[in-house]
Design a protein around this motif. Structure first.
Motif, PDB file in Angstrom:
ATOM      1  N   HIS A   8      81.495  67.332  63.128  1.00 42.44           N
ATOM      2  CA  HIS A   8      81.174  66.701  61.844  1.00 42.44           C
ATOM      3  C   HIS A   8      81.589  65.230  61.819  1.00 42.44           C
ATOM      4  CE1 HIS A   8      80.071  70.471  59.897  1.00 42.44           C
ATOM      5  NE2 HIS A   8      81.206  71.027  60.286  1.00 42.44           N
ATOM      6  N   SER A   9      81.789  64.612  62.971  1.00 38.16           N
ATOM      7  CA  SER A   9      82.356  63.262  62.989  1.00 38.16           C
ATOM      8  C   SER A   9      81.452  62.245  62.292  1.00 38.16           C
ATOM      9  CB  SER A   9      82.639  62.827  64.430  1.00 38.16           C
ATOM     10  OG  SER A   9      81.445  62.787  65.193  1.00 38.16           O
ATOM     11  N   VAL A  10      80.158  62.313  62.501  1.00 35.39           N
ATOM     12  CA  VAL A  10      79.259  61.355  61.844  1.00 35.39           C
ATOM     13  C   VAL A  10      79.247  61.592  60.341  1.00 35.39           C
ATOM     14  CG1 VAL A  10      76.883  60.532  61.687  1.00 35.39           C
ATOM     15  CG2 VAL A  10      77.836  61.131  63.909  1.00 35.39           C
ATOM     16  N   GLU A  11      79.220  62.841  59.964  1.00 40.53           N
ATOM     17  CA  GLU A  11      79.242  63.155  58.538  1.00 40.53           C
ATOM     18  C   GLU A  11      80.536  62.658  57.890  1.00 40.53           C
ATOM     19  OE1 GLU A  11      78.800  67.062  55.629  1.00 40.53           O
ATOM     20  OE2 GLU A  11      78.034  67.099  57.685  1.00 40.53           O
ATOM     21  N   SER A  13      82.335  60.190  58.918  1.00 38.04           N
ATOM     22  CA  SER A  13      82.248  58.726  58.881  1.00 38.04           C
ATOM     23  C   SER A  13      81.413  58.256  57.695  1.00 38.04           C
ATOM     24  CB  SER A  13      81.649  58.213  60.195  1.00 38.04           C
ATOM     25  OG  SER A  13      81.383  56.832  60.124  1.00 38.04           O
ATOM     26  N   LEU A  14      80.280  58.912  57.463  1.00 42.95           N
ATOM     27  CA  LEU A  14      79.437  58.525  56.332  1.00 42.95           C
ATOM     28  C   LEU A  14      80.151  58.759  55.006  1.00 42.95           C
ATOM     29  CD1 LEU A  14      76.007  59.911  57.574  1.00 42.95           C
ATOM     30  CD2 LEU A  14      76.526  57.515  57.073  1.00 42.95           C
ATOM     31  N   ILE A 117      71.409  62.054  58.321  1.00 43.64           N
ATOM     32  CA  ILE A 117      71.614  61.852  59.759  1.00 43.64           C
ATOM     33  C   ILE A 117      70.317  62.249  60.447  1.00 43.64           C
ATOM     34  CG2 ILE A 117      73.007  62.390  61.781  1.00 43.64           C
ATOM     35  CD1 ILE A 117      75.201  63.388  59.892  1.00 43.64           C
ATOM     36  N   ARG A 132      71.305  57.268  58.887  1.00 37.27           N
ATOM     37  CA  ARG A 132      72.071  56.958  60.091  1.00 37.27           C
ATOM     38  C   ARG A 132      71.374  57.654  61.264  1.00 37.27           C
ATOM     39  NH1 ARG A 132      77.625  56.506  61.280  1.00 37.27           N
ATOM     40  NH2 ARG A 132      77.720  55.245  59.372  1.00 37.27           N
ATOM     41  N   VAL A 134      71.153  58.876  65.127  1.00 41.58           N
ATOM     42  CA  VAL A 134      72.111  59.275  66.159  1.00 41.58           C
ATOM     43  C   VAL A 134      71.333  59.791  67.357  1.00 41.58           C
ATOM     44  CG1 VAL A 134      74.041  60.765  66.771  1.00 41.58           C
ATOM     45  CG2 VAL A 134      73.858  59.870  64.443  1.00 41.58           C
ATOM     46  N   GLY A 137      71.575  63.460  68.482  1.00 39.94           N
ATOM     47  CA  GLY A 137      72.252  64.040  67.332  1.00 39.94           C
ATOM     48  C   GLY A 137      72.129  65.547  67.278  1.00 39.94           C
ATOM     49  N   SER A 140      75.190  66.597  69.149  1.00 37.58           N
ATOM     50  CA  SER A 140      76.512  66.120  68.763  1.00 37.58           C
ATOM     51  C   SER A 140      76.855  66.319  67.292  1.00 37.58           C
ATOM     52  CB  SER A 140      76.649  64.624  69.100  1.00 37.58           C
ATOM     53  OG  SER A 140      75.689  63.861  68.393  1.00 37.58           O
ATOM     54  N   CYS A 141      75.852  66.493  66.429  1.00 38.23           N
ATOM     55  CA  CYS A 141      76.094  66.596  64.984  1.00 38.23           C
ATOM     56  C   CYS A 141      75.749  68.003  64.496  1.00 38.23           C
ATOM     57  CB  CYS A 141      75.262  65.583  64.218  1.00 38.23           C
ATOM     58  SG  CYS A 141      75.566  63.863  64.667  1.00 38.23           S
TER      59      CYS A 141
END
Length: 233
Positions: A8-11, A13-14, A117, A132, A134, A137, A140-141
């Motif tokens: 959940h790193s991108v989430e 970050s957002l 994302i 965003r 990715v 993605g 990774s997401c």
């Protein structure tokens, strides 16, 4: 290489940088097919631990992918699908058709996303969505991986259903993508009502090339994998 589960790193970050509370993962399937719709899934997952083995749908066996899709559909907070038909792809071009399918998916959610994302490097959505992109993605997401699996399984099932009246094309096996059986059926029978008629594969079919639809402003994306897959009998 060892399996690396999506995170959940991108989430996160957002949420931290934009204040977004509802973040949705979006992925598509069917962009490179010769027949059938392009399908987009939008999935909201929150920050919960995902089901074991979640990853890009292309890295899963058909059996495991189907099992995981059923699990995901009850696990996600919300999800919705959007489709653009072959006719819309022919009329609009792939980029606009993707935007239309994604918009239908996003607007089909019971909640309005604060951020999206989007798998890949190109933002085909644009305003009013906060996007965003990715690369990879879907590996990774968590939310994008979930959307990837659900979209693939649901579109595959749709193609199998559409193929019922066109058994020689074996849409249940190839999902509308080029395969030896699909190519042979096209050569002998011509395109079905589910085929995209603006694409370059028709150039290699002398018997059927008169059916090709030509747009005056082809998209750059169609000059690559989408439009020039070629035909080699």
């Amino acid at each position: 290489m060892a399996y690396q589960p999506p995170t959940h790193s991108v989430e996160r970050s957002l949420r931290a940088t934009t204040g977004a509370k509802i973040v949705v993962g979006v992925d598509e399937v069917g962009r490179g097919a010769w027949a059938g719709p392009v399908t987009v899934c939008a999935a909201v997952t929150g920050l919960r631990r995902p089901p074991t083995g979640l990853t890009d749908s292309k890295l899963l066996s058909p059996k495991r992918r189907t099992e995981l899709a059923h699990e995901l559909e009850s696990w996600v907070t919300a999800h919705a699908l959007g489709h653009s038909s072959p006719e819309e792809i022919d009329d609009l071009g792939m980029t606009a058709a993707l935007r239309l399918a994604a918009t239908r998916a996003l607007e089909g959610l019971p909640v309005r996303p604060d951020a999206v994302i989007l798998d890949g490097k190109h933002d085909y959505l644009g305003a009013p969505w906060r996007v965003r992109t990715v690369i990879k993605g879907d590996q990774s997401c968590v939310a994008v991986a979930a959307a990837s699996v659900i979209a693939k399984v649901r579109r595959d099932a749709l193609m199998a259903e559409l193929g019922g009246a066109h058994a020689d094309f074996r849409f249940g096996d190839n999902a509308g993508y080029p395969s030896p059986v699909h190519r042979a059926a096209l050569r002998d029978q011509g395109p079905t009502p589910h085929h995209r008629l603006s694409w370059a594969y028709l150039d290699g079919l002398p018997r059927w090339r008169h059916l090709k639809r030509v747009r005056t402003t082809p998209e750059p994306s169609e000059l690559g994998v989408d439009g020039q897959l070629g035909f080699d009998f």
